[in-house]
Design a protein around this motif. Structure first.
Motif, PDB file in Angstrom:
ATOM      1  N   GLN A   7       0.913  -1.299   0.239  1.00  0.00           N
ATOM      2  CA  GLN A   7      -0.146  -0.131   0.150  1.00  0.00           C
ATOM      3  C   GLN A   7       0.821   1.317   0.149  1.00  0.00           C
ATOM      4  O   GLN A   7       0.481   2.182  -0.581  1.00  0.00           O
ATOM      5  CB  GLN A   7      -1.022   0.115   1.422  1.00  0.00           C
ATOM      6  N   ARG A  51       4.340   5.047   4.635  1.00  0.00           N
ATOM      7  CA  ARG A  51       4.599   4.157   5.409  1.00  0.00           C
ATOM      8  C   ARG A  51       3.616   4.113   6.683  1.00  0.00           C
ATOM      9  O   ARG A  51       3.344   3.014   7.469  1.00  0.00           O
ATOM     10  CB  ARG A  51       6.058   3.731   5.810  1.00  0.00           C
ATOM     11  N   GLN A  52       3.387   5.391   7.059  1.00  0.00           N
ATOM     12  CA  GLN A  52       2.426   5.658   8.236  1.00  0.00           C
ATOM     13  C   GLN A  52       0.999   5.582   8.040  1.00  0.00           C
ATOM     14  O   GLN A  52       0.329   5.645   9.122  1.00  0.00           O
ATOM     15  CB  GLN A  52       3.257   6.976   8.977  1.00  0.00           C
ATOM     16  N   THR A  54      -2.327   4.706   7.362  1.00  0.00           N
ATOM     17  CA  THR A  54      -3.523   3.540   7.727  1.00  0.00           C
ATOM     18  C   THR A  54      -4.727   3.555   6.903  1.00  0.00           C
ATOM     19  O   THR A  54      -5.145   2.542   6.586  1.00  0.00           O
ATOM     20  CB  THR A  54      -3.692   3.510   9.188  1.00  0.00           C
ATOM     21  N   GLU A  55      -5.249   4.742   6.631  1.00  0.00           N
ATOM     22  CA  GLU A  55      -6.495   5.054   5.944  1.00  0.00           C
ATOM     23  C   GLU A  55      -5.946   5.851   4.605  1.00  0.00           C
ATOM     24  O   GLU A  55      -5.915   7.220   4.626  1.00  0.00           O
ATOM     25  CB  GLU A  55      -7.521   5.761   6.732  1.00  0.00           C
TER      26      GLU A  55
END
Length: 184
Positions: A7, A51-52, A54-55
């Motif tokens: 992602q 990389r941080q 989440t959404e």
């Protein structure tokens, strides 16, 4: 077999044009930050920030803030106020290179130790700051010592003295006004 993109990889590819555009706009507006440096900083921050995430739906605003913040930090820490060509700056042979006051001189002494204390012009009757503070009420003098001389916040002082930050601010303002009136 090629590894499956994550992602973070997908977000990086999607928002790379955004990072480059922010870098170019900040570099052209500042005149002390080079475009290529800004691009590198923006792309590195984009990669770290992706990389941080989440959404992914709310990633655009988060990534934009992270990139702008990283560029501002880079500008603050590495921007040169006097513009020197990059090649000359990398050689280090120009008179405007940054030098720490804690670096040693050729004699081995430290720069900051060689500086003389500035003269204190305009002290009323030879009276120092401590003597002026001793003329104030004890609470005001203590607050001015803690806030102005030691650099503590109003909340820290309030916690030490057991009063609210607003009371600290009022007493500090009253003390500073009294000092100003005495010095005038």
């Amino acid at each position: 077999m090629a590894p499956k993109p994550t992602q973070a990889d997908a977000l990086f590819g999607q928002f790379l044009p955004l990072a480059n555009s922010i870098a170019i706009s900040m570099a052209t507006g500042s005149r002390v930050l080079e475009v290529e440096d800004a691009r590198q900083v923006a792309q590195m921050q984009l990669w770290l920030s992706c990389r941080q995430v989440t959404e992914p739906a709310s990633a655009a605003g988060y990534l934009r803030r992270c990139i702008k913040g990283a560029l501002l930090h880079h500008l603050r820490d590495h921007g040169r106020l006097v513009r020197v060509p990059r090649r000359q700056h990398e050689k280090g042979g120009h008179p405007w290179s940054h030098q720490s006051l804690h670096s040693p001189l050729p004699s081995g002494a430290i720069w900051i130790d060689q500086l003389e204390a500035p003269e204190q012009p305009g002290q009323p009757g030879g009276v120092g700051i401590e003597a002026l503070l001793d003329r104030l009420p004890a609470a005001q003098a203590a607050i001015i010592r803690l806030s102005v001389l030691e650099g503590q916040s109003l909340r820290q002082i309030g916690a030490k003295l057991g009063i609210s930050a607003m009371s600290v601010q009022r007493r500090r303002q009253a003390g500073l006004a009294a000092l100003k009136a005495e010095l005038a």
